[in-house]
Design a protein around this motif. Structure first.
Motif, PDB file in Angstrom:
ATOM      1  N   ASN A  34      10.021  15.450   2.094  1.00 49.94           N
ATOM      2  CA  ASN A  34      11.079  14.466   1.812  1.00 49.94           C
ATOM      3  C   ASN A  34      10.690  13.079   2.303  1.00 49.94           C
ATOM      4  OD1 ASN A  34      12.813  16.296   0.578  1.00 49.94           O
ATOM      5  ND2 ASN A  34      13.788  16.880   2.502  1.00 49.94           N
ATOM      6  N   ARG A  35      10.002  13.015   3.434  1.00 52.83           N
ATOM      7  CA  ARG A  35       9.570  11.717   3.954  1.00 52.83           C
ATOM      8  C   ARG A  35       8.600  11.047   2.984  1.00 52.83           C
ATOM      9  NH1 ARG A  35       7.007  10.995   9.937  1.00 52.83           N
ATOM     10  NH2 ARG A  35       9.206  11.165  10.489  1.00 52.83           N
ATOM     11  N   GLN A  36       7.661  11.813   2.441  1.00 57.15           N
ATOM     12  CA  GLN A  36       6.720  11.248   1.471  1.00 57.15           C
ATOM     13  C   GLN A  36       7.447  10.803   0.202  1.00 57.15           C
ATOM     14  OE1 GLN A  36       4.227  14.810   1.531  1.00 57.15           O
ATOM     15  NE2 GLN A  36       2.461  13.539   2.080  1.00 57.15           N
ATOM     16  N   ILE A  37       8.396  11.618  -0.259  1.00 56.10           N
ATOM     17  CA  ILE A  37       9.164  11.268  -1.463  1.00 56.10           C
ATOM     18  C   ILE A  37       9.918   9.968  -1.251  1.00 56.10           C
ATOM     19  CG2 ILE A  37      11.096  11.979  -2.925  1.00 56.10           C
ATOM     20  CD1 ILE A  37      10.199  14.899  -2.460  1.00 56.10           C
ATOM     21  N   ASP A  38      10.569   9.824  -0.115  1.00 57.05           N
ATOM     22  CA  ASP A  38      11.341   8.608   0.171  1.00 57.05           C
ATOM     23  C   ASP A  38      10.423   7.393   0.288  1.00 57.05           C
ATOM     24  OD1 ASP A  38      13.656  10.092   0.158  1.00 57.05           O
ATOM     25  OD2 ASP A  38      13.770  10.285   2.342  1.00 57.05           O
ATOM     26  N   ARG A  39       9.260   7.575   0.905  1.00 48.69           N
ATOM     27  CA  ARG A  39       8.312   6.461   1.051  1.00 48.69           C
ATOM     28  C   ARG A  39       7.870   5.939  -0.305  1.00 48.69           C
ATOM     29  NH1 ARG A  39       2.481   7.182   1.219  1.00 48.69           N
ATOM     30  NH2 ARG A  39       1.472   5.203   1.731  1.00 48.69           N
ATOM     31  N   VAL A  40       7.484   6.844  -1.189  1.00 48.31           N
ATOM     32  CA  VAL A  40       7.015   6.429  -2.511  1.00 48.31           C
ATOM     33  C   VAL A  40       8.158   5.802  -3.303  1.00 48.31           C
ATOM     34  CG1 VAL A  40       6.095   7.254  -4.716  1.00 48.31           C
ATOM     35  CG2 VAL A  40       5.137   8.096  -2.557  1.00 48.31           C
ATOM     36  N   CYS A  41       9.361   6.342  -3.166  1.00 49.49           N
ATOM     37  CA  CYS A  41      10.512   5.785  -3.881  1.00 49.49           C
ATOM     38  C   CYS A  41      10.743   4.338  -3.484  1.00 49.49           C
ATOM     39  CB  CYS A  41      11.759   6.624  -3.602  1.00 49.49           C
ATOM     40  SG  CYS A  41      13.214   6.073  -4.515  1.00 49.49           S
ATOM     41  N   ARG A  42      10.648   4.038  -2.204  1.00 45.65           N
ATOM     42  CA  ARG A  42      10.851   2.656  -1.744  1.00 45.65           C
ATOM     43  C   ARG A  42       9.782   1.730  -2.327  1.00 45.65           C
ATOM     44  NH1 ARG A  42      11.950   5.372   3.176  1.00 45.65           N
ATOM     45  NH2 ARG A  42       9.833   4.928   3.911  1.00 45.65           N
ATOM     46  N   ILE A  43       8.555   2.229  -2.409  1.00 50.64           N
ATOM     47  CA  ILE A  43       7.472   1.419  -2.970  1.00 50.64           C
ATOM     48  C   ILE A  43       7.730   1.144  -4.446  1.00 50.64           C
ATOM     49  CG2 ILE A  43       5.009   1.423  -3.551  1.00 50.64           C
ATOM     50  CD1 ILE A  43       4.582   3.056  -0.944  1.00 50.64           C
ATOM     51  N   ILE A  44       8.148   2.168  -5.194  1.00 49.18           N
ATOM     52  CA  ILE A  44       8.442   1.991  -6.623  1.00 49.18           C
ATOM     53  C   ILE A  44       9.586   1.005  -6.814  1.00 49.18           C
ATOM     54  CG2 ILE A  44       9.265   3.151  -8.716  1.00 49.18           C
ATOM     55  CD1 ILE A  44       7.904   5.709  -7.682  1.00 49.18           C
ATOM     56  N   ALA A  45      10.641   1.169  -6.036  1.00 45.64           N
ATOM     57  CA  ALA A  45      11.827   0.328  -6.195  1.00 45.64           C
ATOM     58  C   ALA A  45      11.553  -1.133  -5.859  1.00 45.64           C
ATOM     59  CB  ALA A  45      12.954   0.864  -5.322  1.00 45.64           C
ATOM     60  N   ASP A  46      10.619  -1.371  -4.925  1.00 46.18           N
ATOM     61  CA  ASP A  46      10.339  -2.732  -4.471  1.00 46.18           C
ATOM     62  C   ASP A  46       9.144  -3.362  -5.175  1.00 46.18           C
ATOM     63  OD1 ASP A  46      12.419  -2.396  -2.707  1.00 46.18           O
ATOM     64  OD2 ASP A  46      11.140  -1.892  -0.998  1.00 46.18           O
ATOM     65  N   ALA A  47       8.583  -2.681  -6.171  1.00 48.35           N
ATOM     66  CA  ALA A  47       7.336  -3.149  -6.788  1.00 48.35           C
ATOM     67  C   ALA A  47       7.513  -4.351  -7.694  1.00 48.35           C
ATOM     68  CB  ALA A  47       6.696  -2.006  -7.573  1.00 48.35           C
ATOM     69  N   GLY A  48       8.710  -4.584  -8.179  1.00 51.64           N
ATOM     70  CA  GLY A  48       8.919  -5.688  -9.105  1.00 51.64           C
ATOM     71  C   GLY A  48       8.208  -5.442 -10.426  1.00 51.64           C
ATOM     72  N   ASP A  49       7.414  -6.414 -10.882  1.00 47.34           N
ATOM     73  CA  ASP A  49       6.688  -6.288 -12.142  1.00 47.34           C
ATOM     74  C   ASP A  49       5.362  -5.540 -11.983  1.00 47.34           C
ATOM     75  OD1 ASP A  49       8.606  -7.599 -13.631  1.00 47.34           O
ATOM     76  OD2 ASP A  49       7.732  -9.583 -13.276  1.00 47.34           O
ATOM     77  N   ARG A  50       5.005  -5.174 -10.770  1.00 48.45           N
ATOM     78  CA  ARG A  50       3.733  -4.485 -10.569  1.00 48.45           C
ATOM     79  C   ARG A  50       3.854  -3.004 -10.955  1.00 48.45           C
ATOM     80  NH1 ARG A  50       1.846  -6.052  -4.568  1.00 48.45           N
ATOM     81  NH2 ARG A  50       4.052  -5.618  -4.139  1.00 48.45           N
ATOM     82  N   THR A  51       2.787  -2.460 -11.514  1.00 50.19           N
ATOM     83  CA  THR A  51       2.753  -1.042 -11.884  1.00 50.19           C
ATOM     84  C   THR A  51       2.408  -0.213 -10.662  1.00 50.19           C
ATOM     85  OG1 THR A  51       2.003  -1.595 -14.119  1.00 50.19           O
ATOM     86  CG2 THR A  51       1.686   0.675 -13.386  1.00 50.19           C
ATOM     87  N   VAL A  52       3.204   0.820 -10.390  1.00 49.96           N
ATOM     88  CA  VAL A  52       2.952   1.709  -9.254  1.00 49.96           C
ATOM     89  C   VAL A  52       2.172   2.928  -9.730  1.00 49.96           C
ATOM     90  CG1 VAL A  52       3.973   3.145  -7.453  1.00 49.96           C
ATOM     91  CG2 VAL A  52       5.009   0.939  -8.029  1.00 49.96           C
ATOM     92  N   ILE A  53       1.033   3.173  -9.099  1.00 53.04           N
ATOM     93  CA  ILE A  53       0.174   4.311  -9.406  1.00 53.04           C
ATOM     94  C   ILE A  53       0.190   5.239  -8.198  1.00 53.04           C
ATOM     95  CG2 ILE A  53      -2.112   5.056 -10.136  1.00 53.04           C
ATOM     96  CD1 ILE A  53      -0.956   3.060 -12.075  1.00 53.04           C
TER      97      ILE A  53
END
Length: 265
Positions: free
Chosen positions: A125-144
């Motif tokens: 769950n910690r990893q899932i939440d971490r990646v979610c925050r990165i995706i949500a805050d990425a703006g116009d950048r593509t998250v890989i």
């Protein structure tokens, strides 16, 4: 941005004659970054890790990596229990969840290995939440997102799907569009994952083995992935022990639309 995706090199069961052609092909592709999605070695022995280390040292472009289940000792239960990633950190990289940020993309490594599982992956769950925050805050950048184990697989696949994978996909759909790169199955797949309400926010690219003799009906391969704005192109580069040359096998183009990733014909 251009990435070269490698996975399942399996030194200890690798085809040595394919190493120079693979290195030459990657060099010719001229990626901005080489991403390696685990299973560098077959049995986590020092001799195999030396060969894997020699391979990455010969790459002519920057690279990052995550470990795979074969990178953890199998026949040394003490090392597996107490220091499962020690050999990986010594020979490959000290960081098992690297992250690279550029003006156009964010590449996030996720370590899905699990010391108590021989083959099956795990995402917490910690990893899932971490990646979610990165995706949500990425703006116009593509998250890989790069991980060894796939988050979804077809029913006919014998291996068990990663524990927590379905939960991650469902959660990340609500966080925004993203791309997942993975290996493990030694097969090639490029497709969106539709989690709910026909929204395909996850584009999955599963790549087969780069060098291993353990082929499951597919050739040795790697992927060249081009990111241009809201468009992602995955090119499959394949070779055989007979040809000893990597060449383009197929090309898949997807564009991020209002309802998620749509294939461009």
């Amino acid at each position: 941005m251009r990435l070269a995706l490698l996975t399942d090199l399996h030194f200890g069961r690798a085809l040595p004659d394919l190493v120079p052609p693979l290195l030459d092909s990657i060099s010719a592709a001229d990626p901005d970054l080489v991403v390696i999605a685990g299973d560098f070695v077959q049995r986590a022995r020092a001799s195999q890790y030396r060969d894997a280390r020699d391979f990455v040292a010969r790459l002519r472009h920057p690279w990052i990596a995550v470990p795979g289940n074969h990178d953890i000792p199998l026949f040394n239960p003490i090392a597996r229990a107490l220091w499962p990633r020690a050999a990986y950190r010594r020979w490959i990289a000290p960081e098992t969840e690297p992250m690279v940020e550029t003006e156009t993309a964010i590449i996030v490594g996720v370590d899905t290995t699990h010391r108590w599982s021989h083959q099956r992956g795990l995402i917490t769950n910690r990893q899932i939440d971490r990646v979610c925050r990165i995706i949500a805050d990425a703006g116009d950048r593509t998250v890989i997102v790069m991980a060894h184990h796939p988050f979804h697989q077809r029913p006919e696949v014998e291996k068990k799907v990663m524990k927590g994978g379905a939960r991650a996909l469902k959660h990340w759909t609500n966080c925004g569009p993203h791309v997942i790169l993975s290996g493990h199955l030694h097969t090639w797949t490029v497709e969106p994952f539709v989690a709910q309400k026909s929204r395909s926010m996850t584009l999955q690219v599963h790549c087969g083995t780069g060098l291993s003799t353990r082929l499951r009906g597919d050739p040795n391969e790697y992927a060249v992935i081009d990111i241009a704005g809201h468009q992602v192109t995955a090119t499959r580069m394949t070779a055989t022990a007979e040809t000893l040359t990597f060449a383009q096998e197929s090309r898949h183009v997807y564009r991020e639309m209002e309802q998620g990733w749509q294939e461009q014909v």
